[in-house]
Write a protein that holds these residues in place. Structure first.
Motif, PDB file in Angstrom:
ATOM      1  N   PHE A 160      29.818  12.082  -4.543  1.00 36.74           N
ATOM      2  CA  PHE A 160      28.455  12.066  -4.375  1.00 36.74           C
ATOM      3  C   PHE A 160      28.086  13.570  -4.848  1.00 36.74           C
ATOM      4  O   PHE A 160      28.788  14.363  -4.474  1.00 36.74           O
ATOM      5  CB  PHE A 160      28.035  11.319  -3.112  1.00 36.74           C
ATOM      6  N   ILE A 161      26.773  13.885  -5.184  1.00 38.23           N
ATOM      7  CA  ILE A 161      26.010  15.066  -5.213  1.00 38.23           C
ATOM      8  C   ILE A 161      26.643  15.834  -6.560  1.00 38.23           C
ATOM      9  O   ILE A 161      25.968  16.150  -7.154  1.00 38.23           O
ATOM     10  CB  ILE A 161      26.168  15.773  -3.879  1.00 38.23           C
ATOM     11  N   GLY A 162      28.088  16.083  -6.328  1.00 39.46           N
ATOM     12  CA  GLY A 162      28.807  16.740  -7.497  1.00 39.46           C
ATOM     13  C   GLY A 162      28.907  16.177  -8.874  1.00 39.46           C
ATOM     14  O   GLY A 162      28.628  14.825  -8.871  1.00 39.46           O
ATOM     15  N   ARG A 163      28.733  16.750  -9.868  1.00 40.96           N
ATOM     16  CA  ARG A 163      29.176  16.187 -11.264  1.00 40.96           C
ATOM     17  C   ARG A 163      30.125  16.722 -12.171  1.00 40.96           C
ATOM     18  O   ARG A 163      30.651  17.537 -11.861  1.00 40.96           O
ATOM     19  CB  ARG A 163      27.648  16.534 -12.289  1.00 40.96           C
ATOM     20  N   SER A 164      30.515  15.639 -12.948  1.00 41.86           N
ATOM     21  CA  SER A 164      31.926  15.914 -13.694  1.00 41.86           C
ATOM     22  C   SER A 164      31.303  16.103 -15.171  1.00 41.86           C
ATOM     23  O   SER A 164      32.107  16.873 -16.140  1.00 41.86           O
ATOM     24  CB  SER A 164      32.789  15.032 -13.556  1.00 41.86           C
ATOM     25  N   ASP A 165      30.286  15.616 -15.808  1.00 47.06           N
ATOM     26  CA  ASP A 165      29.837  15.720 -17.063  1.00 47.06           C
ATOM     27  C   ASP A 165      28.444  15.313 -17.181  1.00 47.06           C
ATOM     28  O   ASP A 165      27.900  14.523 -16.187  1.00 47.06           O
ATOM     29  CB  ASP A 165      30.549  14.906 -18.061  1.00 47.06           C
ATOM     30  N   GLY A 166      27.626  15.469 -17.840  1.00 44.20           N
ATOM     31  CA  GLY A 166      26.378  14.921 -18.329  1.00 44.20           C
ATOM     32  C   GLY A 166      25.632  15.447 -19.747  1.00 44.20           C
ATOM     33  O   GLY A 166      26.251  16.385 -20.350  1.00 44.20           O
ATOM     34  N   ILE A 167      24.565  14.569 -19.735  1.00 43.58           N
ATOM     35  CA  ILE A 167      23.577  14.817 -20.887  1.00 43.58           C
ATOM     36  C   ILE A 167      22.179  14.974 -20.285  1.00 43.58           C
ATOM     37  O   ILE A 167      21.625  14.071 -19.551  1.00 43.58           O
ATOM     38  CB  ILE A 167      23.569  13.817 -21.911  1.00 43.58           C
ATOM     39  N   ASN A 168      21.451  16.074 -20.468  1.00 46.52           N
ATOM     40  CA  ASN A 168      20.161  16.304 -20.026  1.00 46.52           C
ATOM     41  C   ASN A 168      19.079  16.127 -21.232  1.00 46.52           C
ATOM     42  O   ASN A 168      19.353  15.827 -22.364  1.00 46.52           O
ATOM     43  CB  ASN A 168      19.852  17.642 -19.310  1.00 46.52           C
ATOM     44  N   GLU A 169      17.859  15.951 -20.731  1.00 45.78           N
ATOM     45  CA  GLU A 169      16.694  15.636 -21.473  1.00 45.78           C
ATOM     46  C   GLU A 169      16.455  16.640 -22.730  1.00 45.78           C
ATOM     47  O   GLU A 169      15.742  16.132 -23.747  1.00 45.78           O
ATOM     48  CB  GLU A 169      15.421  15.653 -20.840  1.00 45.78           C
ATOM     49  N   LYS A 170      17.183  17.736 -22.793  1.00 39.20           N
ATOM     50  CA  LYS A 170      16.802  18.733 -23.558  1.00 39.20           C
ATOM     51  C   LYS A 170      17.895  18.628 -24.969  1.00 39.20           C
ATOM     52  O   LYS A 170      17.999  19.218 -25.820  1.00 39.20           O
ATOM     53  CB  LYS A 170      16.932  20.139 -23.277  1.00 39.20           C
ATOM     54  N   GLY A 171      18.816  17.621 -24.817  1.00 41.50           N
ATOM     55  CA  GLY A 171      19.824  17.125 -25.780  1.00 41.50           C
ATOM     56  C   GLY A 171      20.990  18.302 -25.403  1.00 41.50           C
ATOM     57  O   GLY A 171      21.695  18.747 -26.509  1.00 41.50           O
ATOM     58  N   LEU A 172      21.266  18.791 -24.229  1.00 46.38           N
ATOM     59  CA  LEU A 172      22.518  19.663 -23.931  1.00 46.38           C
ATOM     60  C   LEU A 172      23.344  18.656 -23.155  1.00 46.38           C
ATOM     61  O   LEU A 172      23.026  17.866 -22.297  1.00 46.38           O
ATOM     62  CB  LEU A 172      22.057  20.742 -23.009  1.00 46.38           C
ATOM     63  N   ALA A 173      24.720  18.972 -23.538  1.00 43.76           N
ATOM     64  CA  ALA A 173      25.734  18.176 -23.008  1.00 43.76           C
ATOM     65  C   ALA A 173      26.740  19.031 -22.453  1.00 43.76           C
ATOM     66  O   ALA A 173      27.058  20.202 -22.794  1.00 43.76           O
ATOM     67  CB  ALA A 173      26.483  17.179 -23.882  1.00 43.76           C
ATOM     68  N   VAL A 174      27.551  18.657 -21.226  1.00 43.42           N
ATOM     69  CA  VAL A 174      28.337  19.430 -20.788  1.00 43.42           C
ATOM     70  C   VAL A 174      29.596  18.756 -19.809  1.00 43.42           C
ATOM     71  O   VAL A 174      29.084  17.725 -19.378  1.00 43.42           O
ATOM     72  CB  VAL A 174      27.739  20.559 -19.689  1.00 43.42           C
ATOM     73  N   ALA A 175      30.581  18.909 -20.187  1.00 39.66           N
ATOM     74  CA  ALA A 175      31.517  18.616 -19.534  1.00 39.66           C
ATOM     75  C   ALA A 175      33.049  19.411 -19.024  1.00 39.66           C
ATOM     76  O   ALA A 175      33.157  20.476 -19.751  1.00 39.66           O
ATOM     77  CB  ALA A 175      32.256  17.142 -20.429  1.00 39.66           C
ATOM     78  N   MET A 176      33.684  19.026 -18.064  1.00 40.06           N
ATOM     79  CA  MET A 176      34.710  20.113 -17.628  1.00 40.06           C
ATOM     80  C   MET A 176      35.884  19.150 -17.829  1.00 40.06           C
ATOM     81  O   MET A 176      35.925  17.905 -17.898  1.00 40.06           O
ATOM     82  CB  MET A 176      34.516  20.389 -16.063  1.00 40.06           C
ATOM     83  N   SER A 177      37.000  20.054 -17.502  1.00 37.95           N
ATOM     84  CA  SER A 177      38.429  19.370 -17.373  1.00 37.95           C
ATOM     85  C   SER A 177      39.252  20.408 -16.476  1.00 37.95           C
ATOM     86  O   SER A 177      39.153  21.588 -16.977  1.00 37.95           O
ATOM     87  CB  SER A 177      39.087  19.212 -18.980  1.00 37.95           C
ATOM     88  N   PHE A 178      40.033  19.963 -15.792  1.00 34.10           N
ATOM     89  CA  PHE A 178      40.901  20.580 -14.969  1.00 34.10           C
ATOM     90  C   PHE A 178      42.044  21.499 -15.720  1.00 34.10           C
ATOM     91  O   PHE A 178      42.631  20.998 -16.633  1.00 34.10           O
ATOM     92  CB  PHE A 178      41.631  19.652 -14.071  1.00 34.10           C
ATOM     93  N   VAL A 179      42.276  22.636 -15.466  1.00 31.68           N
ATOM     94  CA  VAL A 179      43.646  23.271 -15.899  1.00 31.68           C
ATOM     95  C   VAL A 179      44.277  23.443 -14.360  1.00 31.68           C
ATOM     96  O   VAL A 179      43.710  24.015 -13.642  1.00 31.68           O
ATOM     97  CB  VAL A 179      42.925  24.575 -16.443  1.00 31.68           C
ATOM     98  N   ASN A 180      45.476  23.639 -14.533  1.00 30.42           N
ATOM     99  CA  ASN A 180      46.404  24.167 -13.323  1.00 30.42           C
ATOM    100  C   ASN A 180      46.574  25.379 -13.407  1.00 30.42           C
ATOM    101  O   ASN A 180      47.413  26.075 -14.002  1.00 30.42           O
ATOM    102  CB  ASN A 180      47.826  23.387 -13.855  1.00 30.42           C
ATOM    103  N   GLY A 181      45.547  26.039 -12.840  1.00 34.76           N
ATOM    104  CA  GLY A 181      45.567  27.512 -12.693  1.00 34.76           C
ATOM    105  C   GLY A 181      46.618  28.208 -11.711  1.00 34.76           C
ATOM    106  O   GLY A 181      47.412  27.493 -11.088  1.00 34.76           O
TER     107      GLY A 181
END
Length: 342
Positions: free
Chosen positions: A135-156
């Protein structure tokens, strides 16, 4: 997969969702270790400066589940930091007249029951469709302006109290309309752990930010390529010293090479081809022994805002249209029109 629709003031959104989970699902926060509580509380202080609006949403959510905001914040900000279980594959492809975005989210199958795809439309911010397993946090998405973002984990190699990817993704979707703006947000955030962020906008600006507490760097497509990809390792030579590896079990290298091989041979793609790429056995995880694999998959045309989602292991035939963003934008336009006529 839950499908909440949340809009209005941040506090109201939090209260609505928290109350719903409390009343319908008897939800309460899972117990976390003292180490995670301390880490989360320090990170909560950082979040107050980074996104005060989300602090209001956390306060509303906490009231809804009959808990304290600090407890909710500490829980959320320690997630995905101490244990980077998730493994993901993401790409964006630039056609002549449209940008196509695709994402697989790989996790333990037991987490399927916690997944959600939300319509989020905060007052005075951009509306968006986004996926998450919390809940509340996000992992990826597409907004109304046509911008998409997604993350992937890296073992830092390092973690620090700071802002987790969940809230970076949110800020980008709510406040940015271009890749350039999104990259600026990510580069200037005190991050808590190592992640890749893939960002694409409808103009065809494709970028990856390889980010960790020690450093963040931008990666662009090669000059002869019209796509960019991420899995679960850093690709830039300057960033590899901050990557502890250890992700061979999830076939991160094979998935990256699988994406690159398929995309290199294409001049253009549509959503059907994007689905086929994400469904391919070289990209889609199904590790039966570990009970681990793709638990949702999303494709989108960023220019038309066409979004389709598979809520299990993807196949070309099991993606369903996502229409809530269109619904909200039409609803908002009608309300604006009525207001103007008064």
């Amino acid at each position: 997969m839950y499908h909440p629709r949340l809009y209005g003031e941040f506090y109201e959104m939090g209260l609505k969702y928290g109350s719903l989970l409390h009343d319908k699902a008897k939800f309460s926060l899972p117990k976390i270790s003292k180490e995670k509580i301390t880490f989360g509380m320090e990170s909560y202080k950082e979040l107050k400066n980074f996104s005060p609006e989300v602090i209001e949403e956390i306060k509303g959510f906490a009231e809804g589940i009959k808990d304290k905001p600090e407890h909710v914040g500490a829980f959320l900000l320690s997630l995905g930091v101490f244990n980077t279980t998730g493994q993901c594959s993401v790409f964006a492809f630039r056609n002549n007249n449209a940008v196509v975005f695709g994402r697989n989210y790989d996790m333990l199958y037991q987490f399927k029951k916690f997944t959600e795809s939300s319509l989020i439309a905060p007052k005075d911010k951009y509306a968006y469709i986004s996926q998450s397993d919390v809940f509340i946090g996000r992992s990826d998405g597409i907004n109304e302006k046509g911008l998409a973002v997604a993350m992937s984990f890296v073992n830092g190699t390092k973690i620090q109290p700071g802002i987790s990817f969940h809230f970076i993704i949110r800020k980008v979707l709510e406040e940015c309309e271009s890749t350039e703006q999104a990259v600026d947000v990510i580069l200037n955030t005190k991050v808590s752990s190592a992640n890749n962020f893939l960002v694409a906008d409808k103009t065809g600006d494709l970028t990856v930010v390889e980010s960790c507490p020690q450093k963040a760097m931008v990666r662009k497509p090669n000059h002869d390529e019209n796509f960019i990809t991420i899995t679960n390792q850093f690709q830039l030579s300057e960033m590899k010293k901050f990557d502890a590896n250890g992700v061979e079990w999830s076939k991160s290298k094979e998935r990256y090479e699988g994406l690159e091989k398929q995309l290199k041979n294409l001049e253009e793609i549509d959503l059907l081809k994007a689905k086929a790429i994400l469904s391919d056995k070289c990209v889609c995880l199904d590790l039966k022994k570990q009970q681990f694999g793709t638990i949702w998959s999303v494709v989108s045309n960023l220019n038309s805002l066409t979004i389709e989602r598979a809520e299990t292991k993807p196949k070309t035939t099991n993606f369903k249209p996502e229409t809530r963003l269109d619904w909200w934008l039409n609803k908002r336009d009608i309300n604006i029109s009525k207001t103007m006529k008064k």
